[in-house]
Structure formats: C-alpha cells, structure tokens
Design an enzyme around this catalytic site. Sequence first.
Site, PDB file in Angstrom:
ATOM      1  N   LYS A  19     -22.544 -35.412 -18.288  1.00 38.54           N
ATOM      2  CA  LYS A  19     -21.594 -36.097 -19.168  1.00 38.54           C
ATOM      3  C   LYS A  19     -21.909 -35.797 -20.624  1.00 38.54           C
ATOM      4  CE  LYS A  19     -21.946 -40.332 -20.570  1.00 38.54           C
ATOM      5  NZ  LYS A  19     -22.039 -41.797 -20.669  1.00 38.54           N
ATOM      6  N   ASP A  65     -17.108 -40.570 -18.016  1.00 40.45           N
ATOM      7  CA  ASP A  65     -17.760 -41.841 -18.315  1.00 40.45           C
ATOM      8  C   ASP A  65     -17.117 -42.918 -17.446  1.00 40.45           C
ATOM      9  OD1 ASP A  65     -15.291 -42.395 -19.466  1.00 40.45           O
ATOM     10  OD2 ASP A  65     -16.130 -43.041 -21.393  1.00 40.45           O
TER      11      ASP A  65
END
Length: 263
Positions: free
Chosen positions: A136, A154
């Site tokens: 991420k 996320d």
Amino acid sequence: MNNDTPKEPAQGESHLALVRRARRIYRVLAETYPDAHCELNFSNPLELLVATILSAQCTDKRVNMVTPTLFAKYRTAADYAAADREELESIIASTGFYRAKANALIGLGQALCERHGGEVPDRLEDLVKLPGVGRKTANVVLGNAFGKPGITVDTHFARLARRFGWTRQTDPDKIEQEVGALFPKSEWTMLSHRLIWHGRRICHARRPACGACPVARLCPSYGEGETDPVKARKLLKYEFAENNNAANNAADNAENNTENIGA
C-alpha cells in the site's frame, strides 16, 4: 432505511458486465471528484514515504499537522538514520504508535543510505523491502511521487471495492489484483484517489449516505445506509458537508440515479 429500491447489477453478473459497470462507476466518480489527489502534504519522494508511514492508524489531517516540523528537521535519509530516538518520538507522538513508527523511520533512513545512496527507489520490489513499507505504502509513493500507476488498497478502497461488487476478497493483495484487472493500468492511481475520497465523504463505513450517492443506481449495496436524500445529505463530510451546493448536487444526482434505475 429503505432496502426495497431495485438495483441495476444483477446476480450472476458476467465478467464483461462487471467490467462495464465498474468503469461506469469510475466515470461518475471522476465527474464527482475531478480534483481528487493524495491528501498527504509532501514535496519529494522521501517526504511522501515518511508521511505515508506515519498515516498508519492515523488521519491524513493529523499527519499534515506533524510533518512541517518533522520535514524541517529531517531533510534527508541520513538525517533519519542519525535521528535521536526520543526527539523523533516526541515530534511524531500525536500520530499514534510513535515508538514503532520511530523505529521504522530510523530503519528506513539507514536502509536508504546503505542500499540506495540515500534516495527513495522507484521500483515496487525495492520499496517493499524497506522498513515500514508494504505494498500500500509503496503504491502511494509510486503513483504520487514517481507517476507510476499503482492501486492503494487502504480501508476505504477495500470497503468500496466490496460494496461495489468488484471483489469479495479481504486480503489487500488479492483486492489489488482483482480490481486492477477491471481497469486500464493508466487509471490505477486516480482510481485509488477517487475511491478513497468517496469513502471518506459519502460511502462511510458505518453510515453510508446512499441517498446522496452519485453511483447509487450502479451499486449492488444500495440500501446498506440511509436512502432518504435529505437525511443522507446530513451524513456527508469534508467539502460536501461544508459546501451546500456540492452537497445538493451530490444528492440531486443520487435522486436522479435511483429514479432511473432499470431505465
């Protein structure tokens, strides 16, 4: 809450139909959030990498309150590598988990100096080997500091991808893979921004504002949240909550979308 409004997506949706619906949702989100962008403040790849590490379990707003002082004191990877731990912890304390984050930032500085000449690498395989950096964080940096497309999974992105019926996965890597297959690679970074913006402003975790959602007619999860446009409008956040015209436009689009379901 009304769960009886018909929804456009049908069960047994083919892959082609899914791709078409996903891209229609994205086009609406692009119109709704034309200025979507990374909401962390930064001026170079190192600052973005540090800010993204600090954003774990913390709001971007809080991180942006901390980073001016942090970035003024620590300008290079070598600065982080040589940081006084207690001083660093005191600066970042309000972001939460500050001891672990301080460890990550010091280790990050050391690793960048030892492996990459003090520079942030621009390859995913190199970024994910750095302390405190997962896929991420790596994709945030690649997409926003280097202009290389990446999907940022996320909590908002993952929640919306499932609500939209784009995936049933819960593992971030699998979500990234399945959602990425629905869109051209060139759109991945802006797709991430727009889903995250939509999740923060309208499609909330606990009380999604379905009645004010511009993609209501395309969403198989319509009805999980408040469907009354007036009540839903009160749930909007950020500029939609602050700007009555934006809120009204979002709600009006939602009403038009639900009225046109099946058309």
